[in-house]
Design a protein around this motif. Structure first.
Motif, mmCIF file in Angstrom:
data_model
loop_
_atom_site.group_PDB
_atom_site.id
_atom_site.type_symbol
_atom_site.label_atom_id
_atom_site.label_comp_id
_atom_site.label_asym_id
_atom_site.label_seq_id
_atom_site.Cartn_x
_atom_site.Cartn_y
_atom_site.Cartn_z
ATOM 1 N N MET A 1 59.573 67.015 -62.484
ATOM 2 C CA MET A 1 58.803 66.901 -63.712
ATOM 3 C C MET A 1 59.631 67.462 -64.869
ATOM 4 O O MET A 1 60.228 68.519 -64.757
ATOM 5 C CB MET A 1 57.495 67.676 -63.587
ATOM 6 N N THR A 2 59.654 66.721 -65.959
ATOM 7 C CA THR A 2 60.374 67.180 -67.145
ATOM 8 C C THR A 2 59.442 67.183 -68.342
ATOM 9 O O THR A 2 58.427 66.494 -68.363
ATOM 10 C CB THR A 2 61.579 66.264 -67.447
ATOM 11 N N ASP A 3 59.808 67.958 -69.330
ATOM 12 C CA ASP A 3 59.021 68.046 -70.559
ATOM 13 C C ASP A 3 59.647 67.197 -71.660
ATOM 14 O O ASP A 3 59.845 67.644 -72.783
ATOM 15 C CB ASP A 3 58.921 69.499 -71.018
ATOM 16 N N THR A 4 59.979 65.979 -71.341
ATOM 17 C CA THR A 4 60.550 65.078 -72.329
ATOM 18 C C THR A 4 59.895 63.711 -72.225
ATOM 19 O O THR A 4 59.303 63.376 -71.209
ATOM 20 C CB THR A 4 62.074 64.901 -72.130
ATOM 21 N N TYR A 5 60.006 62.977 -73.289
ATOM 22 C CA TYR A 5 59.510 61.606 -73.302
ATOM 23 C C TYR A 5 60.671 60.664 -73.041
ATOM 24 O O TYR A 5 61.775 60.881 -73.520
ATOM 25 C CB TYR A 5 58.885 61.253 -74.652
ATOM 26 N N GLN A 6 60.421 59.616 -72.303
ATOM 27 C CA GLN A 6 61.410 58.574 -72.095
ATOM 28 C C GLN A 6 61.315 57.624 -73.283
ATOM 29 O O GLN A 6 60.276 57.013 -73.504
ATOM 30 C CB GLN A 6 61.125 57.821 -70.796
ATOM 31 N N LEU A 7 62.386 57.507 -74.050
ATOM 32 C CA LEU A 7 62.375 56.593 -75.172
ATOM 33 C C LEU A 7 62.554 55.164 -74.678
ATOM 34 O O LEU A 7 63.323 54.912 -73.749
ATOM 35 C CB LEU A 7 63.494 56.938 -76.156
ATOM 36 N N PRO A 8 61.846 54.235 -75.286
ATOM 37 C CA PRO A 8 62.007 52.835 -74.876
ATOM 38 C C PRO A 8 63.398 52.331 -75.240
ATOM 39 O O PRO A 8 64.049 52.853 -76.147
ATOM 40 C CB PRO A 8 60.934 52.108 -75.684
ATOM 41 N N ALA A 9 63.827 51.294 -74.557
ATOM 42 C CA ALA A 9 65.157 50.739 -74.803
ATOM 43 C C ALA A 9 65.255 50.170 -76.210
ATOM 44 O O ALA A 9 66.298 50.255 -76.851
ATOM 45 C CB ALA A 9 65.471 49.672 -73.762
ATOM 46 N N ASP A 10 64.176 49.567 -76.693
ATOM 47 C CA ASP A 10 64.202 48.966 -78.021
ATOM 48 C C ASP A 10 63.018 49.467 -78.836
ATOM 49 O O ASP A 10 62.022 48.766 -79.036
ATOM 50 C CB ASP A 10 64.200 47.441 -77.914
ATOM 51 N N LEU B 1 61.465 63.046 -88.539
ATOM 52 C CA LEU B 1 61.375 61.872 -87.672
ATOM 53 C C LEU B 1 62.592 60.964 -87.839
ATOM 54 O O LEU B 1 63.134 60.454 -86.862
ATOM 55 C CB LEU B 1 60.097 61.092 -87.964
ATOM 56 N N GLU B 2 63.027 60.772 -89.078
ATOM 57 C CA GLU B 2 64.207 59.938 -89.313
ATOM 58 C C GLU B 2 65.457 60.551 -88.689
ATOM 59 O O GLU B 2 66.299 59.842 -88.160
ATOM 60 C CB GLU B 2 64.385 59.685 -90.807
ATOM 61 N N GLN B 3 65.576 61.864 -88.732
ATOM 62 C CA GLN B 3 66.712 62.534 -88.099
ATOM 63 C C GLN B 3 66.699 62.346 -86.594
ATOM 64 O O GLN B 3 67.740 62.365 -85.942
ATOM 65 C CB GLN B 3 66.706 64.031 -88.431
ATOM 66 N N GLN B 4 65.515 62.123 -86.033
ATOM 67 C CA GLN B 4 65.387 61.910 -84.595
ATOM 68 C C GLN B 4 65.472 60.437 -84.212
ATOM 69 O O GLN B 4 65.288 60.078 -83.055
ATOM 70 C CB GLN B 4 64.066 62.505 -84.112
ATOM 71 N N GLY B 5 65.742 59.589 -85.208
ATOM 72 C CA GLY B 5 65.952 58.183 -84.925
ATOM 73 C C GLY B 5 64.768 57.270 -85.179
ATOM 74 O O GLY B 5 64.813 56.085 -84.912
ATOM 75 N N PHE B 6 63.695 57.826 -85.712
ATOM 76 C CA PHE B 6 62.513 57.020 -86.041
ATOM 77 C C PHE B 6 62.604 56.628 -87.510
ATOM 78 O O PHE B 6 62.622 57.486 -88.372
ATOM 79 C CB PHE B 6 61.226 57.821 -85.802
ATOM 80 N N HIS B 7 62.683 55.346 -87.765
ATOM 81 C CA HIS B 7 62.821 54.881 -89.150
ATOM 82 C C HIS B 7 61.632 54.033 -89.543
ATOM 83 O O HIS B 7 61.292 53.077 -88.867
ATOM 84 C CB HIS B 7 64.122 54.097 -89.314
ATOM 85 N N PHE B 8 60.993 54.428 -90.634
ATOM 86 C CA PHE B 8 59.794 53.751 -91.114
ATOM 87 C C PHE B 8 60.105 52.935 -92.350
ATOM 88 O O PHE B 8 60.878 53.251 -93.154
ATOM 89 C CB PHE B 8 58.691 54.764 -91.449
#
Length: 67
Positions: A1-10, A60-67
């Motif tokens: 068990m890990t405390d991370t989220y699996q990011l989707p490929a796309d 969020l943008e620094q973490q790769g989430f762009h709105f």
């Protein structure tokens, strides 16, 4: 068990699909129909309505989430 989220490929494709889902929902409401997407709502709320979260969009943008 890990405390991370699996990011989707796309991530961008999934966000675009969800934005379209939210947009369609708001377009087809019987009252108060409007032009809206999830990305816009999140960025708008973070930037304007909650001064305590003024850096939320930037983080969020620094973490790769762009709105």
């Amino acid at each position: 068990m890990t405390d991370t989220y699996q990011l989707p490929a796309d991530y961008q494709a999934l966000m675009k699909t969800y934005d379209q889902t939210v947009h369609d929902y708001y377009q087809h409401r019987k009252s108060h129909a409007r032009e809206e997407t999830f990305s816009h709502m999140v960025s708008h709320q973070a930037d304007i309505h909650n001064p305590k979260r003024a850096n939320f969009k930037k983080i969020l943008e620094q973490q790769g989430f762009h709105f």
